[in-house]
Design a protein around this motif. Structure first.
Motif, PDB file in Angstrom:
ATOM      1  N   THR A   1       0.832  -1.204   0.000  1.00 37.97           N
ATOM      2  CA  THR A   1       0.000   0.000   0.000  1.00 37.97           C
ATOM      3  C   THR A   1       0.867   1.254   0.000  1.00 37.97           C
ATOM      4  OG1 THR A   1      -1.784  -1.147   1.171  1.00 37.97           O
ATOM      5  CG2 THR A   1      -1.827   1.261   1.199  1.00 37.97           C
TER       6      THR A   1
ATOM      7  N   GLN B   1     -11.423   0.856  -2.436  1.00 39.47           N
ATOM      8  CA  GLN B   1     -10.016   0.531  -2.614  1.00 39.47           C
ATOM      9  C   GLN B   1      -9.455  -0.369  -1.508  1.00 39.47           C
ATOM     10  OE1 GLN B   1      -9.437   1.351  -6.073  1.00 39.47           O
ATOM     11  NE2 GLN B   1      -7.429   1.486  -5.119  1.00 39.47           N
ATOM     12  N   GLU B   2     -10.149  -0.433  -0.366  1.00 43.97           N
ATOM     13  CA  GLU B   2      -9.648  -1.279   0.716  1.00 43.97           C
ATOM     14  C   GLU B   2      -9.775  -2.758   0.378  1.00 43.97           C
ATOM     15  OE1 GLU B   2     -12.585  -1.543   4.212  1.00 43.97           O
ATOM     16  OE2 GLU B   2     -13.145   0.308   3.185  1.00 43.97           O
ATOM     17  N   TYR B   3     -10.578  -3.088  -0.619  1.00 44.39           N
ATOM     18  CA  TYR B   3     -10.706  -4.469  -1.058  1.00 44.39           C
ATOM     19  C   TYR B   3      -9.821  -4.697  -2.283  1.00 44.39           C
ATOM     20  CZ  TYR B   3     -14.577  -5.391   2.131  1.00 44.39           C
ATOM     21  OH  TYR B   3     -15.337  -5.568   3.261  1.00 44.39           O
TER      22      TYR B   3
END
Length: 382
Positions: free
Chosen positions: A30, A348-350
């Motif tokens: 990330t 976006q966290e997935y």
């Protein structure tokens, strides 16, 4: 279905890669996406483990094993962990083959140890503003002046160009009115050469951890000793490596489609809607059954193409068929998988959101799907 293209040595290598990706890549990915590139230290570490120099002769610090299947394993294990190593893949699968095939003895002594250790990073500069897939339309020029070439021109969409120490530049050294493909030459521009500048870092919708930049060359004096291969022969060199470059895109496409399928199967078993797991609905079962079947078909086609490449028998048309089919399967698979995540798939966290945006480029770079169809059509005599 059982795959039979790997040996025990490949599987041992897979275990090493899986461990490295889990410990050294996933925790930082990330952060790398926000930075827009992989740090140099990552290449150094991968090089110290021998992951970057498998195909480089042992005398230069490499593994001396020119087996493309090790590159396949590297891509598959990154995808399994829901990350991509785009600049690593480009360096190994697209750029290194030019050095291995065309570098002379002196160039090998100068560059191969750094390539094997990850201390020298590379890029290849083909695409120009306005030319796209038309390599014969390259306008960058390199005029011979004694023991140097004077290079002028601009390149765009250059993967890894931000940190590259060595950039293979495709430039026109002569013009043949009756043959646009003649007169192209490969020159290795080194970081720090006067007149070589890096332009803006391009903002992309996907593959965020892979830097993509513009490059400019203004009266750059490149020694003749930095020419790869023969003057004027670059178009043939580029065509020789294109089947592997396109197969490399297909490898990533299938691996990422499979990763999307696995992530979605896990998600729908846990997610409940109307008091029932999403996996219990017939539509979910049918969608994922279709995705699984297409991915399996793509994998079978891809494995056959990998073996053909290793045997030196992969034709340009067969590479085009493989890239076309596998990237189109990826597009359909990731889209259908994201739909089953509902609104969460857009977040976006997935990882499915990243897989979706990353997938879009595969039908463009390495030759668009439309160009692949032209190549296949020509092989049919059309």
């Amino acid at each position: 279905m059982r795959r039979d293209i790997f040996t025990p040595d490949h599987e041992a290598f897979r275990e090493l890669v899986r461990d490295v990706v889990a410990k050294e890549v996933v925790p930082h990915y990330t952060e790398w996406e926000r930075a827009g590139r992989l740090p140099r230290e990552t290449f150094h570490h991968l090089g110290s483990l021998g992951l970057l120099g498998m195909a480089i002769p042992e005398q230069y610090g490499g593994g001396g094993v020119a087996d493309y299947r090790y590159n396949v394993v590297l891509q598959e294990e990154a995808a399994r962990a829901l990350v991509t190593l785009g600049t690593v893949r480009t360096q190994l699968d697209v750029i290194l083959p030019y050095f291995l095939a065309y570098a002379d003895a002196g160039q090998r002594e100068r560059w191969f140890p750094g390539l094997a250790s990850g201390r020298l990073l590379t890029a290849i500069a083909m695409t120009e503003p306005g030319t796209g897939s038309d390599l014969a339309g390259i306008r960058a020029t390199a005029e011979r002046d004694g023991e140097n070439y004077v290079l002028n021109g601009a390149k765009t969409f250059i993967t890894g160009g931000l940190l590259a120490d060595l950039v293979i530049v495709v430039a026109r050294t002569s013009t043949e009115p009756d043959d646009r493909r003649a007169g192209l030459t490969l020159l290795v521009v080194e970081d720090g050469m006067p007149g070589f500048t890096r332009g803006r870092v391009l903002e992309k919708m996907g593959i965020k951890a892979q830097d993509t930049v513009e490059l400019a060359f203004d009266q750059v004096r490149v020694p003749v000793a930095n020419r790869l291969g023969e003057e004027g022969a670059a178009f043939g060199y580029l065509g020789h490596n294109l089947p592997q470059e396109r197969l490399t895109v297909a490898v990533g496409s299938v691996a990422q489609a499979r990763a999307a399928l696995d992530a979605t199967v896990a998600y729908v078993k846990e997610r409940t809607v109307f008091g029932k797991p999403v996996a219990s609905f017939q539509n979910t079962k049918f969608e994922l059954a279709s995705v699984a079947t297409e991915v399996e078909a793509a994998q079978a086609m891809l494995d056959r193409a990998v073996l053909a490449l290793i045997d030196g028998e992969l034709s340009g048309a067969d590479a085009a068929k493989t890239k076309l089919f596998c990237t189109e399967v990826q597009a359909r698979a990731v889209d259908r998988c994201l739909q089953l995540f509902g609104g969460y798939g857009y977040m976006q966290e997935y990882a499915i959101a990243r897989l979706y945006t990353d997938a879009r480029i595969t039908r463009i770079y390495g030759g668009t799907s439309e160009v692949m169809k032209v190549i296949v059509a020509k092989s049919l005599g059309l």
